[in-house]
Design a protein around this motif. Structure first.
Motif, PDB file in Angstrom:
ATOM      1  N   ILE A 123      -9.408  15.704  73.651  1.00  0.00           N
ATOM      2  CA  ILE A 123     -10.328  15.027  74.562  1.00  0.00           C
ATOM      3  C   ILE A 123     -10.935  13.868  73.782  1.00  0.00           C
ATOM      4  N   CYS A 124     -10.840  12.674  74.335  1.00  0.00           N
ATOM      5  CA  CYS A 124     -11.327  11.477  73.656  1.00  0.00           C
ATOM      6  C   CYS A 124     -12.196  10.683  74.622  1.00  0.00           C
ATOM      7  N   ASP A 125     -13.497  10.632  74.348  1.00  0.00           N
ATOM      8  CA  ASP A 125     -14.423   9.876  75.185  1.00  0.00           C
ATOM      9  C   ASP A 125     -14.554   8.446  74.655  1.00  0.00           C
ATOM     10  N   LEU A 126     -14.421   7.479  75.574  1.00  0.00           N
ATOM     11  CA  LEU A 126     -14.379   6.069  75.195  1.00  0.00           C
ATOM     12  C   LEU A 126     -15.543   5.305  75.811  1.00  0.00           C
ATOM     13  N   ASP A 127     -15.923   4.218  75.135  1.00  0.00           N
ATOM     14  CA  ASP A 127     -17.033   3.382  75.607  1.00  0.00           C
ATOM     15  C   ASP A 127     -16.624   2.409  76.708  1.00  0.00           C
ATOM     16  N   GLU A 128     -15.333   2.304  76.947  1.00  0.00           N
ATOM     17  CA  GLU A 128     -14.871   1.472  78.062  1.00  0.00           C
ATOM     18  C   GLU A 128     -13.592   2.062  78.640  1.00  0.00           C
ATOM     19  N   ILE A 129     -13.257   1.673  79.853  1.00  0.00           N
ATOM     20  CA  ILE A 129     -12.096   2.227  80.534  1.00  0.00           C
ATOM     21  C   ILE A 129     -10.823   1.586  79.984  1.00  0.00           C
ATOM     22  N   PRO A 130      -9.882   2.383  79.500  1.00  0.00           N
ATOM     23  CA  PRO A 130      -8.648   1.817  78.947  1.00  0.00           C
ATOM     24  C   PRO A 130      -7.739   1.301  80.066  1.00  0.00           C
ATOM     25  N   THR A 131      -6.879   0.370  79.732  1.00  0.00           N
ATOM     26  CA  THR A 131      -5.931  -0.172  80.704  1.00  0.00           C
ATOM     27  C   THR A 131      -4.781   0.813  80.911  1.00  0.00           C
ATOM     28  N   LEU A 132      -4.019   0.585  81.970  1.00  0.00           N
ATOM     29  CA  LEU A 132      -2.835   1.406  82.224  1.00  0.00           C
ATOM     30  C   LEU A 132      -1.831   1.277  81.084  1.00  0.00           C
ATOM     31  N   GLU A 133      -1.799   0.106  80.452  1.00  0.00           N
ATOM     32  CA  GLU A 133      -0.889  -0.101  79.330  1.00  0.00           C
ATOM     33  C   GLU A 133      -1.244   0.806  78.160  1.00  0.00           C
ATOM     34  N   VAL A 134      -2.544   0.956  77.902  1.00  0.00           N
ATOM     35  CA  VAL A 134      -2.979   1.844  76.816  1.00  0.00           C
ATOM     36  C   VAL A 134      -2.519   3.278  77.106  1.00  0.00           C
ATOM     37  N   LEU A 135      -2.718   3.728  78.347  1.00  0.00           N
ATOM     38  CA  LEU A 135      -2.319   5.089  78.714  1.00  0.00           C
ATOM     39  C   LEU A 135      -0.814   5.267  78.592  1.00  0.00           C
ATOM     40  N   LYS A 136      -0.059   4.236  78.989  1.00  0.00           N
ATOM     41  CA  LYS A 136       1.397   4.311  78.880  1.00  0.00           C
ATOM     42  C   LYS A 136       1.835   4.354  77.425  1.00  0.00           C
ATOM     43  N   ASN A 137       1.196   3.576  76.581  1.00  0.00           N
ATOM     44  CA  ASN A 137       1.551   3.580  75.161  1.00  0.00           C
ATOM     45  C   ASN A 137       1.270   4.925  74.508  1.00  0.00           C
ATOM     46  N   ILE A 138       0.201   5.575  74.945  1.00  0.00           N
ATOM     47  CA  ILE A 138      -0.078   6.927  74.438  1.00  0.00           C
ATOM     48  C   ILE A 138       0.994   7.892  74.932  1.00  0.00           C
ATOM     49  N   ALA A 139       1.321   7.801  76.218  1.00  0.00           N
ATOM     50  CA  ALA A 139       2.319   8.698  76.803  1.00  0.00           C
ATOM     51  C   ALA A 139       3.687   8.540  76.143  1.00  0.00           C
ATOM     52  N   ASP A 140       3.967   7.349  75.633  1.00  0.00           N
ATOM     53  CA  ASP A 140       5.279   7.075  75.021  1.00  0.00           C
ATOM     54  C   ASP A 140       5.394   7.601  73.593  1.00  0.00           C
ATOM     55  N   ILE A 141       4.291   8.077  73.017  1.00  0.00           N
ATOM     56  CA  ILE A 141       4.336   8.612  71.651  1.00  0.00           C
ATOM     57  C   ILE A 141       5.126   9.922  71.659  1.00  0.00           C
ATOM     58  N   SER A 142       6.045  10.059  70.726  1.00  0.00           N
ATOM     59  CA  SER A 142       6.841  11.286  70.637  1.00  0.00           C
ATOM     60  C   SER A 142       5.936  12.493  70.379  1.00  0.00           C
ATOM     61  N   GLY A 143       6.059  13.494  71.211  1.00  0.00           N
ATOM     62  CA  GLY A 143       5.234  14.695  71.079  1.00  0.00           C
ATOM     63  C   GLY A 143       4.102  14.764  72.069  1.00  0.00           C
ATOM     64  N   VAL A 144       3.814  13.657  72.755  1.00  0.00           N
ATOM     65  CA  VAL A 144       2.798  13.673  73.806  1.00  0.00           C
ATOM     66  C   VAL A 144       3.418  14.263  75.080  1.00  0.00           C
ATOM     67  N   ILE A 145       2.731  15.230  75.669  1.00  0.00           N
ATOM     68  CA  ILE A 145       3.251  15.907  76.847  1.00  0.00           C
ATOM     69  C   ILE A 145       2.681  15.292  78.128  1.00  0.00           C
ATOM     70  N   ARG A 146       1.369  15.054  78.121  1.00  0.00           N
ATOM     71  CA  ARG A 146       0.725  14.536  79.330  1.00  0.00           C
ATOM     72  C   ARG A 146      -0.545  13.793  78.965  1.00  0.00           C
ATOM     73  N   VAL A 147      -0.816  12.707  79.655  1.00  0.00           N
ATOM     74  CA  VAL A 147      -2.022  11.920  79.441  1.00  0.00           C
ATOM     75  C   VAL A 147      -2.756  11.794  80.772  1.00  0.00           C
ATOM     76  N   ARG A 148      -4.079  11.991  80.720  1.00  0.00           N
ATOM     77  CA  ARG A 148      -4.881  11.850  81.928  1.00  0.00           C
ATOM     78  C   ARG A 148      -6.122  11.037  81.626  1.00  0.00           C
ATOM     79  N   LEU A 149      -6.500  10.184  82.557  1.00  0.00           N
ATOM     80  CA  LEU A 149      -7.748   9.424  82.461  1.00  0.00           C
ATOM     81  C   LEU A 149      -8.737   9.997  83.469  1.00  0.00           C
ATOM     82  N   ILE A 150      -9.902  10.356  83.006  1.00  0.00           N
ATOM     83  CA  ILE A 150     -10.954  10.866  83.889  1.00  0.00           C
ATOM     84  C   ILE A 150     -12.130   9.899  83.837  1.00  0.00           C
TER      85      ILE A 150
END
Length: 386
Positions: free
Chosen positions: A359-386
């Motif tokens: 769980i990572c709380d951020l001071d600003e809302i990340p872009t869809l590109e940031v979420l996609k780049n995280i999802a593309d990391i080998s070993g990442v199963i699922r990414v969600r933005l709340i």
């Protein structure tokens, strides 16, 4: 968009209030979450948007938890919610084990129609059903989770000596356990000393068939074995042979199988452990709250396939990442975030076996590109933005 929760079984209506802001029914399609009790989910076609399954009960053998972990589906259970109900049944079964109550009740039914002779026949025939008291006897408790501890404490208050074993005994359960109970380091010590043995362990590769001819041979003659955990913990053929020889005086189980039904001194109870309205209410509420907390806040508590990770949500954005427990993956995720100049306000990461959760709380809302780049990391199963 309103989130959907599917009921695969009848669930206590106390859950309705918790899901008041959701579409909650037994026929919704493509649900975000599922509430289940006993329904078999091995062949359930989980949609890509399914986030979690909450089992209103402790056992999750009906849910393919390992497969769901690979898909990023969190599986919750409700340990302890039905503990009192199961404990009360075990205490009842201690008396059934010591005294021939069930046989005596069945025999009395045969006296129907004897009229005024019934009292005389009862006095004449009761000698066939002499039993023993549990007071002063030794109870062996294998597995000191929520139920095992409650059983140990109640049995101790009834005058039994208690020996218990649990290599995974948690600090809270150790604190809750009566000081009169003796902790031993191996099951063999329980087998050697106990007049009654009660099982409170999960079914897995280590525990399947743990009660068998070899382990029974280590027990006292005339031992009573009580199994309210899972039928497969006990080898039915071996326990039947031990009942026939008298090595085991009684086998009482909440998980009957065809071999055991009708066997002398096998008492088969039809899975009544958690069959009280109180237990069903507790389990439903606990499961529903865990499910909504995960969907709305990303917090995990009491999952069987991912670690417990919870944080108060205080920042504008929360990124939740289900990932494999492998080296350097956490730094790779954080590098993606920091490379966009986003500050991490708070975070927590934990692992459970092969799987981990961030769980990572951020001071600003990340872009869809940031979420996609995280999802593309080998070993990442699922990414969600709340």
């Amino acid at each position: 968009m309103t989130k959907k929760i599917l009921k695969l079984n009848a669930i206590s209506p106390l859950a309705d209030e918790i899901f008041k802001d959701y579409e909650y029914s037994d026929d919704c399609t493509a649900p975000d979450g599922i509430m289940v009790r006993s329904a078999q989910m091995a062949d359930y076609a989980a949609a890509d948007n399914l986030l979690a399954v909450a089992r209103a009960g402790a056992g999750t053998n009906n849910i393919p938890s390992a497969d769901y972990a690979e898909k990023g589906i969190v599986v919750f259970n409700t340990p302890g919610a039905n503990a009192n109900a199961v404990k009360e049944l075990v205490i009842c079964e201690l008396f059934l084990g010591g005294r021939k109550i069930t046989e005596a009740i069945d025999w009395v039914k045969t006296l129907k129609g004897e009229g005024a002779n019934v009292p005389k026949l009862v006095e004449k025939g009761k000698g066939k059903f002499v039993g023993s008291e549990i007071y002063g006897k030794t109870l062996g408790v294998i597995g000191l989770g929520a139920i095992g501890v409650m059983v140990a404490n109640s049995a101790s208050s009834l005058g039994m000596s208690v020996v218990g074993v649990d290599p995974y005994l948690s600090t809270p359960n150790a604190v809750a356990l009566t000081s009169k109970a003796k902790l031993v380091s191996s099951r063999d010590e329980v087998y050697k000393n106990a007049d009654f043995i009660t099982l409170h362990v999960p079914l897995n590769a280590e525990t399947k068939g743990m009660i068998n001819s070899e382990t029974i041979s280590k027990m006292k003659d005339g031992v009573v074995i009580i199994n309210n955990s899972r039928g497969e913990l006990v080898d039915s053929d071996d326990v039947i042979a031990a009942l026939e020889s008298g090595k085991v005086a009684r086998y009482i189980t909440d998980f009957p199988d065809d071999k055991l039904i009708g066997v002398k001194n096998a008492v088969c109870v039809p899975h009544l452990g958690a069959s009280t309205p109180e237990a069903e209410d507790y389990c439903a509420v606990m499961a529903a709250r865990q499910l909504t907390d995960y969907i709305e806040n990303g917090n995990i508590k009491n999952s069987v396939n991912f670690p417990a990770v919870s944080l108060p949500k205080e920042s504008v954005a929360r990124v939740c990442v289900l990932h494999k427990n492998i080296k350097e993956i956490l730094s790779k995720i954080l590098n993606v975030i920091s490379s966009q100049g986003i500050n991490v306000a708070n975070m927590q990461d934990a692992s459970k076996g092969e799987n981990a959760y961030l769980i990572c709380d951020l001071d600003e809302i990340p872009t869809l590109e940031v979420l996609k780049n995280i999802a593309d990391i080998s070993g990442v199963i699922r990414v969600r933005l709340i």
